[in-house]
Design a protein around this motif. Structure first.
Motif, PDB file in Angstrom:
ATOM      1  N   CYS A  44     102.417  23.837  61.583  1.00 42.25           N
ATOM      2  CA  CYS A  44     102.437  22.376  61.672  1.00 42.25           C
ATOM      3  C   CYS A  44     101.796  21.907  62.976  1.00 42.25           C
ATOM      4  O   CYS A  44     101.853  22.587  64.003  1.00 42.25           O
ATOM      5  CB  CYS A  44     103.855  21.826  61.547  1.00 42.25           C
ATOM      6  SG  CYS A  44     104.909  22.077  62.988  1.00 42.25           S
ATOM      7  N   GLY A  45     101.168  20.725  62.912  1.00 39.57           N
ATOM      8  CA  GLY A  45     100.609  20.055  64.083  1.00 39.57           C
ATOM      9  C   GLY A  45     101.073  18.607  64.045  1.00 39.57           C
ATOM     10  O   GLY A  45     100.502  17.791  63.308  1.00 39.57           O
ATOM     11  N   VAL A  46     102.130  18.289  64.788  1.00 41.38           N
ATOM     12  CA  VAL A  46     102.795  16.985  64.676  1.00 41.38           C
ATOM     13  C   VAL A  46     103.252  16.487  66.058  1.00 41.38           C
ATOM     14  O   VAL A  46     102.985  17.133  67.067  1.00 41.38           O
ATOM     15  CB  VAL A  46     104.012  17.077  63.718  1.00 41.38           C
ATOM     16  CG1 VAL A  46     103.575  17.412  62.296  1.00 41.38           C
ATOM     17  CG2 VAL A  46     105.007  18.145  64.195  1.00 41.38           C
ATOM     18  N   ARG A  47     103.926  15.354  66.087  1.00 38.06           N
ATOM     19  CA  ARG A  47     104.446  14.669  67.277  1.00 38.06           C
ATOM     20  C   ARG A  47     103.313  14.300  68.242  1.00 38.06           C
ATOM     21  O   ARG A  47     103.175  14.836  69.321  1.00 38.06           O
ATOM     22  CB  ARG A  47     105.519  15.517  67.992  1.00 38.06           C
ATOM     23  CG  ARG A  47     106.333  14.690  69.005  1.00 38.06           C
ATOM     24  CD  ARG A  47     107.499  15.461  69.572  1.00 38.06           C
ATOM     25  NE  ARG A  47     107.088  16.547  70.434  1.00 38.06           N
ATOM     26  CZ  ARG A  47     107.903  17.436  70.983  1.00 38.06           C
ATOM     27  NH1 ARG A  47     109.202  17.362  70.742  1.00 38.06           N
ATOM     28  NH2 ARG A  47     107.443  18.404  71.761  1.00 38.06           N
ATOM     29  N   LEU A  48     102.526  13.310  67.819  1.00 39.00           N
ATOM     30  CA  LEU A  48     101.374  12.892  68.613  1.00 39.00           C
ATOM     31  C   LEU A  48     101.716  11.796  69.622  1.00 39.00           C
ATOM     32  O   LEU A  48     100.860  11.371  70.387  1.00 39.00           O
ATOM     33  CB  LEU A  48     100.231  12.455  67.691  1.00 39.00           C
ATOM     34  CG  LEU A  48      99.335  13.617  67.216  1.00 39.00           C
ATOM     35  CD1 LEU A  48     100.095  14.594  66.323  1.00 39.00           C
ATOM     36  CD2 LEU A  48      98.130  13.089  66.476  1.00 39.00           C
ATOM     37  N   GLY A  49     102.951  11.308  69.590  1.00 35.79           N
ATOM     38  CA  GLY A  49     103.431  10.392  70.623  1.00 35.79           C
ATOM     39  C   GLY A  49     102.688   9.079  70.709  1.00 35.79           C
ATOM     40  O   GLY A  49     102.555   8.508  71.792  1.00 35.79           O
ATOM     41  N   GLY A  50     102.184   8.577  69.569  1.00 40.43           N
ATOM     42  CA  GLY A  50     101.472   7.310  69.583  1.00 40.43           C
ATOM     43  C   GLY A  50     100.060   7.402  70.102  1.00 40.43           C
ATOM     44  O   GLY A  50      99.419   6.382  70.359  1.00 40.43           O
ATOM     45  N   MET A  51      99.547   8.622  70.263  1.00 36.96           N
ATOM     46  CA  MET A  51      98.196   8.820  70.816  1.00 36.96           C
ATOM     47  C   MET A  51      97.297   9.567  69.829  1.00 36.96           C
ATOM     48  O   MET A  51      96.485  10.401  70.217  1.00 36.96           O
ATOM     49  CB  MET A  51      98.281   9.607  72.129  1.00 36.96           C
ATOM     50  CG  MET A  51      98.820   8.818  73.289  1.00 36.96           C
ATOM     51  SD  MET A  51      97.556   7.735  73.972  1.00 36.96           S
ATOM     52  CE  MET A  51      98.502   6.856  75.217  1.00 36.96           C
ATOM     53  N   GLY A  52      97.442   9.253  68.541  1.00 35.42           N
ATOM     54  CA  GLY A  52      96.706   9.985  67.512  1.00 35.42           C
ATOM     55  C   GLY A  52      95.199   9.897  67.627  1.00 35.42           C
ATOM     56  O   GLY A  52      94.500  10.871  67.397  1.00 35.42           O
ATOM     57  N   VAL A  53      94.678   8.713  67.967  1.00 29.90           N
ATOM     58  CA  VAL A  53      93.224   8.569  68.106  1.00 29.90           C
ATOM     59  C   VAL A  53      92.717   9.493  69.202  1.00 29.90           C
ATOM     60  O   VAL A  53      91.700  10.165  69.057  1.00 29.90           O
ATOM     61  CB  VAL A  53      92.841   7.103  68.413  1.00 29.90           C
ATOM     62  CG1 VAL A  53      91.377   6.989  68.809  1.00 29.90           C
ATOM     63  CG2 VAL A  53      93.128   6.216  67.205  1.00 29.90           C
ATOM     64  N   ALA A  54      93.461   9.535  70.318  1.00 34.53           N
ATOM     65  CA  ALA A  54      93.025  10.342  71.462  1.00 34.53           C
ATOM     66  C   ALA A  54      93.190  11.832  71.226  1.00 34.53           C
ATOM     67  O   ALA A  54      92.296  12.616  71.540  1.00 34.53           O
ATOM     68  CB  ALA A  54      93.801   9.928  72.715  1.00 34.53           C
ATOM     69  N   ILE A  55      94.319  12.210  70.643  1.00 34.11           N
ATOM     70  CA  ILE A  55      94.671  13.630  70.645  1.00 34.11           C
ATOM     71  C   ILE A  55      94.548  14.292  69.276  1.00 34.11           C
ATOM     72  O   ILE A  55      94.562  15.523  69.165  1.00 34.11           O
ATOM     73  CB  ILE A  55      96.107  13.785  71.214  1.00 34.11           C
ATOM     74  CG1 ILE A  55      96.275  15.124  71.927  1.00 34.11           C
ATOM     75  CG2 ILE A  55      97.157  13.568  70.150  1.00 34.11           C
ATOM     76  CD1 ILE A  55      97.546  15.211  72.738  1.00 34.11           C
ATOM     77  N   GLY A  56      94.392  13.473  68.224  1.00 37.79           N
ATOM     78  CA  GLY A  56      94.424  14.013  66.867  1.00 37.79           C
ATOM     79  C   GLY A  56      93.375  15.059  66.567  1.00 37.79           C
ATOM     80  O   GLY A  56      93.657  16.072  65.925  1.00 37.79           O
ATOM     81  N   SER A  57      92.139  14.841  67.028  1.00 36.77           N
ATOM     82  CA  SER A  57      91.071  15.800  66.744  1.00 36.77           C
ATOM     83  C   SER A  57      91.351  17.151  67.387  1.00 36.77           C
ATOM     84  O   SER A  57      91.130  18.207  66.785  1.00 36.77           O
ATOM     85  CB  SER A  57      89.730  15.259  67.232  1.00 36.77           C
ATOM     86  OG  SER A  57      89.809  14.883  68.592  1.00 36.77           O
ATOM     87  N   LEU A  58      91.884  17.122  68.604  1.00 31.65           N
ATOM     88  CA  LEU A  58      92.190  18.366  69.325  1.00 31.65           C
ATOM     89  C   LEU A  58      93.367  19.096  68.681  1.00 31.65           C
ATOM     90  O   LEU A  58      93.345  20.329  68.552  1.00 31.65           O
ATOM     91  CB  LEU A  58      92.497  18.052  70.785  1.00 31.65           C
ATOM     92  CG  LEU A  58      92.569  19.260  71.740  1.00 31.65           C
ATOM     93  CD1 LEU A  58      91.237  19.969  71.842  1.00 31.65           C
ATOM     94  CD2 LEU A  58      93.033  18.807  73.123  1.00 31.65           C
ATOM     95  N   ILE A  59      94.393  18.355  68.267  1.00 31.32           N
ATOM     96  CA  ILE A  59      95.550  18.973  67.612  1.00 31.32           C
ATOM     97  C   ILE A  59      95.116  19.583  66.280  1.00 31.32           C
ATOM     98  O   ILE A  59      95.589  20.660  65.895  1.00 31.32           O
ATOM     99  CB  ILE A  59      96.693  17.944  67.406  1.00 31.32           C
ATOM    100  CG1 ILE A  59      97.172  17.421  68.767  1.00 31.32           C
ATOM    101  CG2 ILE A  59      97.850  18.573  66.645  1.00 31.32           C
ATOM    102  CD1 ILE A  59      97.549  18.500  69.778  1.00 31.32           C
ATOM    103  N   GLY A  60      94.212  18.929  65.572  1.00 34.73           N
ATOM    104  CA  GLY A  60      93.689  19.509  64.339  1.00 34.73           C
ATOM    105  C   GLY A  60      92.994  20.832  64.568  1.00 34.73           C
ATOM    106  O   GLY A  60      93.179  21.793  63.820  1.00 34.73           O
ATOM    107  N   LYS A  61      92.211  20.908  65.641  1.00 31.51           N
ATOM    108  CA  LYS A  61      91.517  22.153  65.991  1.00 31.51           C
ATOM    109  C   LYS A  61      92.522  23.228  66.395  1.00 31.51           C
ATOM    110  O   LYS A  61      92.408  24.397  65.972  1.00 31.51           O
ATOM    111  CB  LYS A  61      90.530  21.895  67.130  1.00 31.51           C
ATOM    112  CG  LYS A  61      89.693  23.100  67.523  1.00 31.51           C
ATOM    113  CD  LYS A  61      88.720  22.753  68.632  1.00 31.51           C
ATOM    114  CE  LYS A  61      87.859  23.961  69.005  1.00 31.51           C
ATOM    115  NZ  LYS A  61      88.681  25.114  69.451  1.00 31.51           N
ATOM    116  N   GLU A  62      93.520  22.870  67.206  1.00 25.55           N
ATOM    117  CA  GLU A  62      94.545  23.833  67.625  1.00 25.55           C
ATOM    118  C   GLU A  62      95.345  24.330  66.415  1.00 25.55           C
ATOM    119  O   GLU A  62      95.729  25.507  66.354  1.00 25.55           O
ATOM    120  CB  GLU A  62      95.485  23.198  68.643  1.00 25.55           C
ATOM    121  CG  GLU A  62      94.847  22.963  70.003  1.00 25.55           C
ATOM    122  CD  GLU A  62      95.801  22.357  71.013  1.00 25.55           C
ATOM    123  OE1 GLU A  62      96.987  22.127  70.660  1.00 25.55           O
ATOM    124  OE2 GLU A  62      95.378  22.103  72.167  1.00 25.55           O
TER     125      GLU A  62
END
Length: 370
Positions: free
Chosen positions: A347-365
């Motif tokens: 799972c890749g979750v809990r973006l803390g309201g910063m999905g635009v900023a961090i979403g692409s990186l979390i997807g890669k991780e």
């Protein structure tokens, strides 16, 4: 599900990777998997017509934290953790721009501003005094000062004299971003199915059985990118957080340009298509807004309108054109959860309201866990 031989063969047979959630994280995970495994079969399942949650419902801020939000985070996280979070958000924004291109997401580097209401004397003074400290700890990331004070040139009312400006912030068009991301996924032979609800899964060791109401199929690896809807997956380490938003009708000669923050990031507004988009207010009712139900409340919507009338557009006639809400994923820590749930499920979750900023990186991780 009454599936034909062709449907079973082409969509649900010999699936290598299945991703639940077609938002920013899910589609970036799929694209990263495609890059690593060019011949694999990748299936993305989405429970609604469009990505549910916040990916198509956010305000389109390419930001990494206002100064009051960063100072608030320093009270609950170590300095090193906060710096790492901001580094991740900044890296994620650069990855998003690289993957999709600035034109496709309508990237506009207008900068960001923080306003302080007249009754927030202590917060205002603390932020002004600590600008040098925050700039110093962020210098290794940005190689320059991030925050500086500026006199308000927008004719806001009932605020303190100075705004705090951040030249590294920008705005994007959320709809264009997700459209570009979906098109890129389809162009890379990633199968995206909508209105499919995953009810359960079973990791069998050599594969994962995915149950969808009255139908199941097997996949080699299963990834959850469901953020605000991930509470059960993570034993309550992710709590849903509803964000309410409104947007005005077009306003002639609107002179407000940029992304704007108030009160530790709990309120935010921007210009878009000669309108003002304003969201937030979750802090007025934390318990009520800890929900996966979409909708708006009188308490928060009335307060948003009050901010428009008394602070943002005090001398301007305006009409509200539309209201909506999105569901974010929050927790006691702002550090995203990117981890295995079992041998073949992640799972890749809990973006803390910063999905635009961090979403692409979390997807890669998330893809890297495979």
């Amino acid at each position: 599900m009454n599936l034909s031989y062709w449907e079973l063969k082409n969509w649900f047979t010999k699936v290598d990777f299945t991703i639940v959630g077609s938002g920013i994280v899910g589609l970036h995970c799929a694209l990263a998997l495609r890059e690593k495994y060019p011949n694999s079969k990748i299936l993305v399942l989405e429970k609604e017509i469009l990505p549910q949650g916040a990916s198509t419902k956010n305000a389109g801020f390419a930001c990494f934290g206002s100064i009051s939000e960063i100072l608030d985070d320093l009270k609950n996280h170590s300095e090193e953790e906060v710096i790492q979070l901001i580094q991740k958000r900044w890296n994620g924004l650069q990855l998003l721009r690289k993957n999709l291109g600035d034109e496709a997401i309508d990237f506009k580097p207008f900068g960001g501003y923080e306003l302080f209401l007249k009754d927030d004397e202590s917060g205002y003074n603390e932020c002004l005094q600590r600008i040098p400290f925050v700039n110093e700890i962020l210098k290794p990331i940005f190689r320059n000062d991030v925050f500086n004070k500026e006199v308000d040139r927008f004719d806001f009312k009932n605020i303190h004299e100075y705004l705090i400006f951040n030249p590294f912030e920008a705005q994007i068009d959320t709809g264009k971003m997700m459209n570009a991301l979906l098109q890129k996924a389809i162009a890379n032979n990633i199968l995206v199915l909508n209105q499919v609800v995953v009810s359960s899964y079973l990791d069998k060791g050599n594969s994962v059985e995915v149950q969808m109401n009255d139908f199941s199929f097997s996949t080699q690896k299963l990834f959850f990118a469901t953020n605000g809807f991930a509470q059960k997956l993570t034993d309550n380490h992710v709590k849903p957080a509803r964000a309410q938003v409104l947007i005005t009708e077009p306003i002639p000669d609107l002179d407000i340009k940029g992304t704007f923050h108030l009160d530790k990031g709990y309120y935010y507004f921007r210009n878009i298509d000669d309108r003002i988009l304003l969201g937030g207010g979750r802090n007025l009712d934390f318990e009520g807004e800890t929900t996966t139900e979409f909708g708006e409340t009188e308490l928060i919507q009335n307060h948003l309108e009050k901010l428009l009338k008394e602070v943002i557009l005090p001398d301007t006639d305006f009409k509200i054109a539309h209201r909506w809400s999105g569901i974010m994923g929050m927790g006691s820590s702002k550090k995203p959860i990117v981890e295995p749930l079992s041998e073949n499920v992640f799972c890749g979750v809990r973006l803390g309201g910063m999905g635009v900023a961090i979403g692409s990186l979390i997807g890669k991780e998330l893809a890297d866990l495979a």
